[in-house]
Motif scaffolding. Sequence first.
Motif, PDB file in Angstrom:
ATOM      1  N   GLY A 160      14.267 -21.864  -6.810  1.00 14.13           N
ATOM      2  CA  GLY A 160      14.485 -20.946  -7.912  1.00 14.13           C
ATOM      3  C   GLY A 160      14.456 -19.503  -7.467  1.00 14.13           C
ATOM      4  N   GLY A 161      14.944 -19.239  -6.246  1.00 12.12           N
ATOM      5  CA  GLY A 161      14.997 -17.880  -5.730  1.00 12.12           C
ATOM      6  C   GLY A 161      13.722 -17.401  -5.079  1.00 12.12           C
ATOM      7  N   LYS A 162      12.673 -18.227  -5.035  1.00  8.00           N
ATOM      8  CA  LYS A 162      11.395 -17.844  -4.434  1.00  8.00           C
ATOM      9  C   LYS A 162      11.123 -18.684  -3.199  1.00  8.00           C
ATOM     10  N   SER A 163      10.400 -18.105  -2.236  1.00  2.00           N
ATOM     11  CA  SER A 163      10.087 -18.818  -1.006  1.00  2.00           C
ATOM     12  C   SER A 163       9.302 -20.088  -1.328  1.00  2.00           C
ATOM     13  N   SER A 164       9.526 -21.125  -0.509  1.00  2.00           N
ATOM     14  CA  SER A 164       8.962 -22.431  -0.828  1.00  2.00           C
ATOM     15  C   SER A 164       8.586 -23.175   0.449  1.00  2.00           C
ATOM     16  N   ALA A 165       7.580 -22.675   1.153  1.00  2.00           N
ATOM     17  CA  ALA A 165       7.101 -23.373   2.346  1.00  2.00           C
ATOM     18  C   ALA A 165       6.482 -24.704   1.940  1.00  2.00           C
ATOM     19  N   LEU A 166       6.539 -25.676   2.830  1.00  3.48           N
ATOM     20  CA  LEU A 166       5.978 -26.988   2.547  1.00  3.48           C
ATOM     21  C   LEU A 166       4.475 -26.854   2.296  1.00  3.48           C
ATOM     22  N   GLY A 167       4.038 -27.349   1.154  1.00  5.28           N
ATOM     23  CA  GLY A 167       2.637 -27.258   0.768  1.00  5.28           C
ATOM     24  C   GLY A 167       2.365 -26.160  -0.244  1.00  5.28           C
ATOM     25  N   SER A 168       3.300 -25.205  -0.386  1.00  8.22           N
ATOM     26  CA  SER A 168       3.073 -24.110  -1.331  1.00  8.22           C
ATOM     27  C   SER A 168       3.323 -24.532  -2.768  1.00  8.22           C
ATOM     28  N   ASN A 169       3.890 -25.725  -2.968  1.00 12.11           N
ATOM     29  CA  ASN A 169       4.156 -26.230  -4.310  1.00 12.11           C
ATOM     30  C   ASN A 169       3.118 -27.260  -4.759  1.00 12.11           C
ATOM     31  N   GLY A 170       1.980 -27.277  -4.081  1.00  3.21           N
ATOM     32  CA  GLY A 170       0.949 -28.252  -4.420  1.00  3.21           C
ATOM     33  C   GLY A 170       1.152 -29.567  -3.690  1.00  3.21           C
ATOM     34  N   ARG A 171       0.445 -30.579  -4.145  1.00  4.42           N
ATOM     35  CA  ARG A 171       0.474 -31.871  -3.481  1.00  4.42           C
ATOM     36  C   ARG A 171       0.712 -32.992  -4.486  1.00  4.42           C
ATOM     37  N   LEU A 172       1.185 -34.107  -3.962  1.00  5.77           N
ATOM     38  CA  LEU A 172       1.298 -35.310  -4.770  1.00  5.77           C
ATOM     39  C   LEU A 172      -0.095 -35.836  -5.084  1.00  5.77           C
ATOM     40  N   PRO A 173      -0.237 -36.732  -6.059  1.00  2.00           N
ATOM     41  CA  PRO A 173      -1.578 -37.214  -6.430  1.00  2.00           C
ATOM     42  C   PRO A 173      -2.254 -37.994  -5.293  1.00  2.00           C
ATOM     43  N   TRP A 174      -3.574 -38.040  -5.361  1.00  2.00           N
ATOM     44  CA  TRP A 174      -4.336 -38.923  -4.472  1.00  2.00           C
ATOM     45  C   TRP A 174      -3.897 -40.365  -4.715  1.00  2.00           C
ATOM     46  N   THR A 175      -3.982 -41.168  -3.674  1.00  2.00           N
ATOM     47  CA  THR A 175      -3.656 -42.596  -3.812  1.00  2.00           C
ATOM     48  C   THR A 175      -4.870 -43.433  -3.446  1.00  2.00           C
ATOM     49  N   ARG A 176      -5.021 -44.536  -4.171  1.00  2.47           N
ATOM     50  CA  ARG A 176      -6.108 -45.487  -3.903  1.00  2.47           C
ATOM     51  C   ARG A 176      -5.512 -46.886  -3.852  1.00  2.47           C
ATOM     52  N   GLN A 177      -5.815 -47.597  -2.777  1.00  2.00           N
ATOM     53  CA  GLN A 177      -5.324 -48.957  -2.606  1.00  2.00           C
ATOM     54  C   GLN A 177      -6.525 -49.873  -2.383  1.00  2.00           C
ATOM     55  N   LEU A 178      -6.832 -50.692  -3.396  1.00  2.00           N
ATOM     56  CA  LEU A 178      -7.948 -51.626  -3.310  1.00  2.00           C
ATOM     57  C   LEU A 178      -7.390 -53.041  -3.239  1.00  2.00           C
ATOM     58  N   ASP A 179      -7.715 -53.749  -2.183  1.00  2.00           N
ATOM     59  CA  ASP A 179      -7.307 -55.139  -2.001  1.00  2.00           C
ATOM     60  C   ASP A 179      -8.562 -55.996  -1.884  1.00  2.00           C
ATOM     61  N   ALA A 180      -8.538 -57.198  -2.452  1.00  2.00           N
ATOM     62  CA  ALA A 180      -9.715 -58.068  -2.439  1.00  2.00           C
ATOM     63  C   ALA A 180      -9.283 -59.510  -2.275  1.00  2.00           C
ATOM     64  N   GLY A 181     -10.120 -60.272  -1.568  1.00  2.00           N
ATOM     65  CA  GLY A 181      -9.796 -61.671  -1.330  1.00  2.00           C
ATOM     66  C   GLY A 181     -11.022 -62.564  -1.396  1.00  2.00           C
ATOM     67  N   VAL A 182     -10.779 -63.840  -1.635  1.00  2.00           N
ATOM     68  CA  VAL A 182     -11.838 -64.845  -1.623  1.00  2.00           C
ATOM     69  C   VAL A 182     -11.301 -66.083  -0.909  1.00  2.00           C
ATOM     70  N   THR A 183     -12.125 -66.670  -0.065  1.00  2.00           N
ATOM     71  CA  THR A 183     -11.740 -67.842   0.722  1.00  2.00           C
ATOM     72  C   THR A 183     -12.741 -68.965   0.498  1.00  2.00           C
ATOM     73  N   TYR A 184     -12.205 -70.160   0.347  1.00  2.00           N
ATOM     74  CA  TYR A 184     -13.047 -71.349   0.160  1.00  2.00           C
ATOM     75  C   TYR A 184     -12.677 -72.371   1.224  1.00  2.00           C
ATOM     76  N   ARG A 185     -13.677 -72.776   2.032  1.00  2.00           N
ATOM     77  CA  ARG A 185     -13.493 -73.811   3.050  1.00  2.00           C
ATOM     78  C   ARG A 185     -14.509 -74.918   2.776  1.00  2.00           C
ATOM     79  N   PRO A 186     -14.088 -75.970   2.074  1.00  2.00           N
ATOM     80  CA  PRO A 186     -15.033 -77.010   1.646  1.00  2.00           C
ATOM     81  C   PRO A 186     -15.647 -77.764   2.817  1.00  2.00           C
ATOM     82  N   ALA A 187     -16.921 -78.027   2.685  1.00  2.00           N
ATOM     83  CA  ALA A 187     -17.643 -78.738   3.745  1.00  2.00           C
ATOM     84  C   ALA A 187     -17.149 -80.161   3.901  1.00  2.00           C
ATOM     85  N   PHE A 188     -16.671 -80.783   2.808  1.00  2.00           N
ATOM     86  CA  PHE A 188     -16.250 -82.176   2.906  1.00  2.00           C
ATOM     87  C   PHE A 188     -15.052 -82.345   3.845  1.00  2.00           C
ATOM     88  N   ALA A 189     -14.315 -81.228   4.119  1.00  2.00           N
ATOM     89  CA  ALA A 189     -13.188 -81.281   5.051  1.00  2.00           C
ATOM     90  C   ALA A 189     -13.552 -80.665   6.384  1.00  2.00           C
TER      91      ALA A 189
END
Length: 990
Positions: A904-933
């Motif tokens: 828009g006619g004004k200088s625009s160095a990378l980072g001078s326009n703010g930042r994208l939002p923070w990101t959070r990635q949460l992954d979770a797992g559960v494993t079952y290994r039965p004793a009978f096998a």
Amino acid sequence: MGVAGTAFGQATTGNIFGQAQPGQTVIVSGSTGVTRQAVVDETGRFRFGNLPLGDYKVSLQRDGATIMERNDVTLVVGAGTEVNFNLDIQATSLDAVSVSASALPSIDVASVDSRTVLTAKDLERLPLARHAEAIALLAPGAVSGSGAFTGPTGQSLVSFGGASVSENAYYINGFNTTDPLAAMGGIGLPYGAVDQQEVYTGGYSAMYGRSDGGVISQVGKRGTNQWKFGGQVLWSPRSLASDPRNLYFPDQALPDGYDYTNASQPGTIYRSRKNNTSWTTVYSAYAGGPLIKDRLYLFVAAEAEKQQGTSTTPVTSSQPANNQHATSRPKHYAKLDWNINANNILELTSIGSKQAYAGSLYDYDYATGRQGDRFGFDTSTKTSSDITIGKITSYVTDDLTLSATYGINKVTSTSSVPGDDPTRPFLSAVTNQDPSITGGTPIRNGVTSSTIGSPHSTSQARGLRLDAEYRLGNHQLAAGIDNMRYNSRNIGKTLSGPGYAWIYGKTARPDVALVPSLGVGAPGGDGYFVHRYISSSLTSSSVDQKAQYIEDRWQVSDRWLLSLGLRNDQFTNFNNVGQAYVRNTNQWAPRLGFAWDVLGDASFKLYGNLGRYYLALPTSVAIRGASASTMTSEYFTYTGIDPVTGAPTGLAPIGPGPVSSNGEYGQAPDPRTVAARDLKSQYQDEAILGFSKQLGSDWVYGAKATVRKLQTAIDDVCDYKKLEAKAKSQGIDVDAVNISHGCLIFNPGQTNTFLLSRKDGSGYEQVRMSAKDWGFDGGAKRKYYALDLFVEHPFDGKWHGRVDYTFSRSYGNTEGQVLSTLGQDDVSKTQDWDFASLMANSNGVLSNDRTHQLKIYGAYQVTSEWMVSGSLRVNSGAPRACLGYFGNDESDPAGYRSSYRFCGGKSSALGSNGRLPWTRQLDAGVTYRPAFAGNKLGFNATVFNVTNERKPLSQDVRYQTSPYTVSNTYGLPTFLQPPRYVRLSASYDF
């Protein structure tokens, strides 16, 4: 501590060392049939180097009788495992990440590098996607690169330590499997075939180079003296997957005097993602064991992945559609190990990785949200990589080991559009068509693919390395060669259909010239115009990369280790007819490191490293660089549009004909003139200082500081007028020489020498161009500093946990070989540095900067049958960018339109326009290994992105479509976090 031996980067072996009474005999015998023995020296030390990975029994003998044993000694790749017989302790791995299950490991006082190692057991426990890049993201300082960049198997790539995603190296079993064409990613093993994966983030040995980012090195499994079989089925059902976010055109306040290209679009839907889910199935199996006990072993593994889903294209598409797509990714791995005799081992490896994609296109009505009939097909692609590796290791004496590795990687790539009509051109930006002609409904022609590659594209990589290691007292000496040859044929792309496309446009200022620097005037009228775009870059090329190295790992005392290395790289790039256009020689890269065992008991290590790392140009640089290419635009106004083809009619030119910002009119360049004669390879210097310390009996913590500085970069410069002016000032008759109107490969900021061929064929004139001559204020800058903190509880049979926090900053004016803001993958030929005007306001934080990174992962064995695991990655956002026309008068000095660092006619160095939002990635797992096998049967459920965050990871950065005319898609997310999905699996091992 004893001499721990070599811990080389990208190694495929490990070491056992320790202390015992002088004169006694130590024997190691492994699960792979390897047996070696050594006499404890007069200082009470012993060492076995370059042992194949596996489990070992270590025995101590006196007078031929075994007096003590250590069982289940597990090796970690590239590290030493200490076994002491004169101390009352158990054998423990020295690596701080991958540990034995029985005890807290000592800290690896024999390493000076920065790396993370995950074993097959770690991969089995943790909730991870099944590819090398997902594993690599657990390493400190590793962040996801732009979604615009993907590897050979379609996976998003990783940025290490602020470097661009093309500056990494990939290895399998010691052979370089980096993408031969553009170094964008590499080939990985079937997930179940990975024995260990190393992720290097700095400080690695002089044995290896061609990377100033990071290294992903996988070691595949091998057969043992016990036959083992297993299989697994994984399923990610569509019913348990969330939809991606719908996207809407931005509706933001504009500066005075600016208007949107299409005033009716702000706030309306841009892309529907309803029911845009997919399902994935994976079938995998393995088998391994002895063909001849103690002598010949086989391990084979295969997996077949298939993914199917739906994706809706944007409303602005040439033809809005529901794409019913399918991707298959079969992989195989086979390894044969032959213990020829007690002193010689032969390893043969075969790896195959393929990917096939196809899509069927169905009409999609944005007004009703309904799918119609099929009208065509998406571009179908097929890629395959077949790798063969041979390695022989010879233990000539107890002190001398020789090894030779030779490998070939053959890659094929094809693309086609089933049913493509060669008479119909691709139409772009159809929503910008003149509504007085269309009645407000865009005219389309059903063509949805703009570019295609050659159906016969191939690349090949051949590598030979020879390594010698010799122990001389307290010195572990190593020397060798590391050579690679790359050949690429029929690479590049061309436009589909008749070889050109029509791109519709509208300007809010019809009286302002569109591209005045190229002679393109104003459209007048209501501001509607069109340009015919032609692009073709098909070519062939090759690269030679050679290197020699020497290294001395000197155990100065029981507590001090010095690592002194020197590497010399030579790179030569050839064009499509085998003529060299870049030669780089005598590139000396010193590597200096130290490790101090502060307390002498491997519980507290202080370490540091200084290194220089050179980066070669891949074969793809010849595309639009050292070979003929065409990229032109011809501008018109129009009075009609063909209702069948969508092509404009009643054309009136508003320019001089086809124009090209980079002078690409199909002419073949002279290979001696396309690059600076004194061109230097890109290289980076790095300094690391850190410590690791045990905390009580169950924890390890530490910190590491890293500083990286890019010393030289390579890019292209396209301002031929500046070159002509300098030639005149040197007294050269510019009418008597050929001055290319294309782009030249150079070192930004440095003084380079260029050749101009004489028109009479009598030779060349030389022109010396400084940064000032080109109009630049300075040179390429990229600096990175980081502080990494960690605390870890190694797996003790019950639980494992690790927390990493990284504070970092990546700043300067050059991201590296690619340009993430625009998703430009023209390696070392980005739009940066093409013209001085493009580099105005360029200094700032860089695209891969993530100031804060938090990574937490671990697993907990609830009972003998149940285990839970989790992984959390939190990153601060990437810097926002805005690229518009130049200055406050909306000029276009380079002819690149909306590509300058002004907004828009004004200088625009990378980072001078703010930042994208923070990101959070949460992954979770559960494993079952039965004793009978017998715990051989396993069931697992993993939820990825548990909180279903779908934050933007990148956005459209082009602010305008023409002067004073704001793009309706500026600020739209281009890539977002994948939505939540669930993976279910069942496995059996016997």
